[in-house]
Design a protein around this motif. Structure first.
Motif, short mmCIF file in Angstrom:
data_model
loop_
_atom_site.label_atom_id
_atom_site.label_comp_id
_atom_site.label_asym_id
_atom_site.label_seq_id
_atom_site.Cartn_x
_atom_site.Cartn_y
_atom_site.Cartn_z
N UNK A 130 0.84 -1.20 0.00
CA UNK A 130 0.00 0.00 0.00
C UNK A 130 0.88 1.26 0.00
N UNK A 131 1.98 1.19 0.75
CA UNK A 131 2.88 2.34 0.82
C UNK A 131 3.64 2.60 -0.46
N UNK A 132 3.85 1.53 -1.25
CA UNK A 132 4.63 1.66 -2.49
C UNK A 132 3.79 2.23 -3.64
N UNK A 133 2.48 2.29 -3.47
CA UNK A 133 1.60 2.63 -4.60
C UNK A 133 1.86 4.05 -5.09
N UNK A 134 1.89 4.20 -6.41
CA UNK A 134 2.19 5.51 -7.02
C UNK A 134 0.89 6.24 -7.38
N UNK A 135 0.97 7.55 -7.26
CA UNK A 135 -0.19 8.36 -7.62
C UNK A 135 -0.44 8.28 -9.13
N UNK A 136 -1.67 8.32 -9.49
CA UNK A 136 -2.03 8.31 -10.91
C UNK A 136 -2.01 6.94 -11.55
N UNK A 137 -1.69 5.92 -10.75
CA UNK A 137 -1.62 4.56 -11.29
C UNK A 137 -2.78 3.75 -10.75
N UNK A 138 -3.39 2.95 -11.62
CA UNK A 138 -4.49 2.09 -11.20
C UNK A 138 -3.93 0.81 -10.58
N UNK A 139 -4.54 0.38 -9.51
CA UNK A 139 -4.17 -0.90 -8.91
C UNK A 139 -5.38 -1.82 -8.95
N UNK A 140 -5.27 -2.84 -9.77
CA UNK A 140 -6.35 -3.81 -9.93
C UNK A 140 -6.10 -4.93 -8.93
N UNK A 141 -7.00 -5.10 -7.96
CA UNK A 141 -6.76 -6.03 -6.85
C UNK A 141 -7.71 -7.22 -6.97
N UNK A 142 -7.15 -8.42 -7.00
CA UNK A 142 -7.92 -9.64 -7.20
C UNK A 142 -8.75 -10.01 -5.99
N UNK A 143 -9.28 -11.22 -6.00
CA UNK A 143 -10.19 -11.64 -4.94
C UNK A 143 -9.47 -12.52 -3.91
N UNK A 144 -10.15 -12.77 -2.80
CA UNK A 144 -9.60 -13.66 -1.77
C UNK A 144 -9.12 -12.91 -0.55
N UNK A 145 -8.74 -13.68 0.48
CA UNK A 145 -8.41 -13.08 1.77
C UNK A 145 -7.08 -12.33 1.76
#
Lengths: 363, 516
Positions: free
Chosen positions: A219-234
């Motif tokens: 979460x801390x590494x995420x860059x602004x302006x970039x989409x993060x597609x997050x899959x399913x599951x725990x």
């Protein structure tokens, strides 16, 4: 007094010996009976129940619990007015939760697990006696006797609990020759207390702690302006929570600039979103089978993946989960042979902050 | 020595802890009253305000109590095939040498000129290890195998820092069955860890290694064989690929016993290696006592070694400690390390000779493969990587998964019951467990055929008992001083303490809680 709830799906497993992959739905059951299938579930349930001594039991009526209990020589109180079908299973689970049982021990397959866990969620623990044809869910013990022994430890107050994914296969697809497990929810299941040995080996870092730390790192590494597609599951849910939203357990979510942009998206939505901004896809690994793509996350189609690019795929899984894969191999099945070939080879799966495991990916 | 399995019985004295054994007024020694003002000899600020809360006991009571404790703790002296530890006999002559004043009474700050005999032993043993490994220099500072692995991560850091590549080369590659100290020390030194999984033949594939290698690779840290006992025959190719990628290759020789004198790390291309003197070289081990991880490396890495290095002036024949090493990583431990273990290892190596060391390796491999025949004949026992057809080296990981499926009793219960027959509970497995209900016996060159037979006979008997009398096995051990340790207690801070005072405080809190 701690009580044990017992629910048996008496028809579970009948489809197996006659080659029907399962008994979901009354027509299939009729076909199974016509093919000469005999009930096996009650016998296997009794084998599990025989491991329990001096435990107060609240059982579903007849073949759904009371009869296997009697066969195992176990006295029990019996629920009233529960019909021997999926609806009855759900009603029994609801009544047992209301009665405050310490554990629901159920016999059946994935369908039964879905029915029970769908009602009680993670509010009370459940444990499956494997008697079905399909058992993709991590809620089953390895054998009826093992289920009984583990239940005995729960009743003695000697067990720990963890969250486990409830999976089920689409039986129609299975009969058509495709294996397609889907995630249906999460249950609370007992596990044998970690048997630690004294001396040389330190305690292993459990996957949970490592994955939570990794989720915060990601979460801390995420860059602004970039989409993060997050899959399913725990595992993905940990990352969604680390970003700051609950998200969809069984769906694919998209995050942008530290917030939820779109929940439970479709392939079409993903194609539209990834047109506008660069994207990274973060994926977990499905259950014991080690599926990366094509099981429960078909939204991440070959077209979407092509747009995102293999170099922007991040795979996250616990080290223990990977170690339990036998053979050590992940699978992809996007329905597009070219894409599957592109994804094959080796991929570094992130297992903890600054830790990864290099593992084979096969179509 | 051995024979059919026989039940034994260990000592049990059932005494309270010594802090609860005092009786007011009892004394060990009654000293004469001091003449003059003894208290004045102690500065006022250092004087106790009240006497320490020690139990009041006679010398005889104290001696008897500790003798009883030693019987309970040390009473177990049976057959211990404690795998990954390479249990060896520690020759009494080496112990006697270690107790001589020339060793035991040395001070590490003595002048080099007064330490010539000791420095000569260090240097000569360095030469022996160079011969066994092909490396150019050894140091003995590291106080164990993990410490030596850490030494390697420090040397790696120093080496790449000097080349200006440390920022870029921040990854260390290891395998899931390498000893956990390899990923742990790599992480401690600030490297990212990339783990390779084992594949069907019992070791990671070369393709996985290739996928992991890049211009970020600082080093490969690997055992061969690992605890599965499978020797990776492609190891030279592995090292070549690591070198081509610009990384260093470190051979964790924790499992050296099966290949002693048969391979040299340097000839396989490795830049550095580590030997555990307290295990492979006959030094005493156990109880977390003194150990030595001998770390050796190529001439290229030698400038970065911890200092000092023992060197010989060929002109004068004198030995000295070289502290003038500007590129050294400094210290991983004070002075020269646990030199009394180096001395015992030197004595062992000299007594064995080059041929004896080779023969010991061969006996270790032979004994393991004999034991394997016997173990796989026991219903309930499975072998790791059953598809791997090559001979195992000095040990093999097995599992009691089939027995557990059948009886519900696994390796913990079986190990507990084995102690009733005078067999130490077996070593199980490093984390993560990739084999169900794992155990890892290692026969080595020490144990006789009769000992190995007894060990296997006891395991077979306990597996039978697990079927015929499961309750008895489940509640084992029955003949040990302490039956079963409550495995929850060490994880509950309210129930353990590291000092008596803390225990009194926690016990009072627990009692109060119970009263409420």
């Amino acid at each position: 007094m701690r009580r044990l709830g017992v629910i048996v799906n008496p028809i579970a497993g009948m489809g197996g010996r006659v080659g029907l992959k399962g008994t979901d739905g009354p027509e299939v059951l009729a076909r199974a009976r016509a093919l000469g299938a005999e009930p096996v579930s009650g016998l296997r349930a009794a084998r599990a129940l025989a491991e329990l001594r001096g435990v107060a039991v609240l059982a579903a009526p007849g073949a759904m619990g009371a009869e296997p209990c009697a066969a195992a020589g176990l006295a029990c109180a019996v629920l009233d007015g529960v019909t021997p079908d999926a609806q009855g299973t759900r009603e029994a689970a609801r009544a047992m939760e209301a009665a405050g049982v310490a554990l629901i021990l159920f016999a059946g397959g994935d369908g039964t697990a879905r029915d029970v866990a769908g009602v009680v969620g993670t509010r009370i623990p459940v444990l499956g006696i494997p008697t079905g044809v399909k058992m993709q869910s991590a809620v089953f013990a390895t054998s009826p006797a093992a289920a009984g022994r583990l239940a005995a430890r729960v009743m003695a107050g000697e067990a720990r609990f963890r969250e486990a994914e409830v999976m089920d296969l689409d039986e129609e697809a299975l009969r058509a020759g495709r294996v397609s497990p889907r995630l249906h929810g999460v249950a609370l299941v007992p596990e044998e207390r970690a048997l630690m040995q004294a001396g040389k080996a330190g305690a292993a870092v459990p996957d949970e702690a490592a994955l939570d730390a990794l989720a915060r790192r990601i979460a801390g590494e995420m860059q602004r302006g970039r989409l993060y597609v997050l899959g399913c599951g725990t595992t993905m849910r940990r990352i969604k929570r680390a970003i700051g939203f609950e998200g969809t357990l069984m769906g694919v979510d998209v995050a942008l600039d530290g917030r939820l942009l779109a929940a439970d998206v479709s392939e079409a939505q993903l194609l539209r979103l990834t047109e506008q901004a660069p994207a990274t896809a973060i994926l977990g690994v499905t259950g014991g089978q080690g599926f990366l793509l094509g099981r429960g996350n078909q939204q991440l189609s070959a077209a979407v993946l092509r747009r995102i690019g293999r170099e922007n795929l991040v795979v996250v899984a616990g080290a223990m989960k990977l170690a339990a894969l036998d053979p050590a191999c992940l699978h992809v099945d996007t329905g597009d042979a070219t894409m599957d070939a592109e994804l094959s080879g080796y991929i570094a799966v992130r297992t903890a902050p600054d830790r990864s495991a290099m593992i084979k990916v096969a179509a | 020595m051995s024979g059919t399995p026989k039940l034994i019985h260990q000592a049990r004295w059932n005494e309270p802890v010594v802090m609860e054994m005092g009786v007011k007024g009892r004394r060990g020694i009654v000293f004469p009253k001091a003449e003059g003002d003894a208290a004045a000899l102690v500065p006022a600020g250092m004087r106790r305000r009240s006497a320490p809360a020690l139990p009041e006991m006679t010398e005889h009571d104290v001696l008897r109590h500790y003798l009883h404790l030693s019987q309970q703790v040390l009473g177990m002296m049976g057959v211990s095939l404690f795998g990954t530890c390479t249990m060896k006999y520690n020759p009494r002559v080496s112990e006697a040498l270690g107790l001589r004043p020339q060793m035991a009474e040395l001070h590490p700050l003595q002048d080099d000129s007064t330490l010539q005999g000791l420095l000569e032993i260090v240097h000569r043993f360095d030469l022996i290890l160079r011969e066994l490994s092909g490396m150019d220099q050894f140091v003995f500072q590291a106080a164990g195998g993990a410490d030596a692995a850490y030494t390697h991560t420090c040397v790696t850091r120093g080496y790449f820092a000097a080349k200006g590549e440390l920022e870029q080369r921040n990854e260390i590659i290891t395998s899931i069955q390498a000893h956990p100290c390899n990923p742990a020390t790599a992480a401690t030194a600030g490297f990212k860890v990339v783990t390779l999984m084992l594949e069907e033949n019992g070791y990671p594939s070369i393709e996985a290694l290739k996928a992991a290698l890049s211009n970020r690779t600082a080093a490969l840290m690997i055992n061969n064989p690992d605890d599965m006992g499978v020797y990776n025959p492609q190891i030279a190719e592995w090292v070549k690929l690591v070198k081509q990628a610009g990384g260093l290759a470190f051979y964790d020789h924790a499992n050296f016993n099966g290949v002693m004198g048969r391979i040299r790390a340097r000839e396989l291309g490795f830049d550095a290696c580590m030997f555990m003197l307290h295990k492979t070289f006959g030094g005493p081990k156990g109880g977390g006592g003194p150990a030595v991880g001998a770390y050796g490396c190529s001439a290229e890495l030698a400038p970065f070694l911890p200092k000092p290095i023992v060197v010989k002036d060929e002109a004068t024949g004198l030995y000295r400690m070289d502290h003038d090493r500007p590129d050294s990583v400094g210290k991983v431990r004070e002075f020269l390390g646990n030199l009394h273990i180096v001395m015992r290892a030197y004595a062992w190596a000299r007594a064995m000779g080059a041929d004896g060391i080779k023969e010991a390796a061969d006996i270790a491999v032979l004994a393991n493969n004999y034991m394997e025949k016997r173990l796989l004949a026991i219903p309930g026992v499975a072998r790791s990587n059953p598809e791997a057809k090559t001979w195992r080296m000095e040990m093999t990981r097995y599992g009691l998964g089939p027995l557990k499926e059948e009886t519900g009793l696994g390796v913990i219960e079986v190990g507990n019951r084995m102690t009733d027959y005078g067999i130490d509970a077996p070593w199980l497995s490093h984390e993560p467990w990739v084999v169900a209900e794992p155990f890892t016996p290692e026969a080595g060159e020490l144990w006789s055929k009769e000992d190995i037979d007894l060990w296997c006979d006891v395991l077979a008997k306990v597996c039978d008992e697990a079927r015929s009398d499961p309750e008895m096995v489940r509640t084992a051990p029955h003949n040990a001083p302490i039956g079963r340790v409550d495995s929850e207690a060490p994880e509950d801070p309210a129930r353990w303490a590291t000092t008596w005072r803390a225990w009194l405080r926690k016990r009072a809190a627990l009692a109060q809680q119970a009263a409420e």
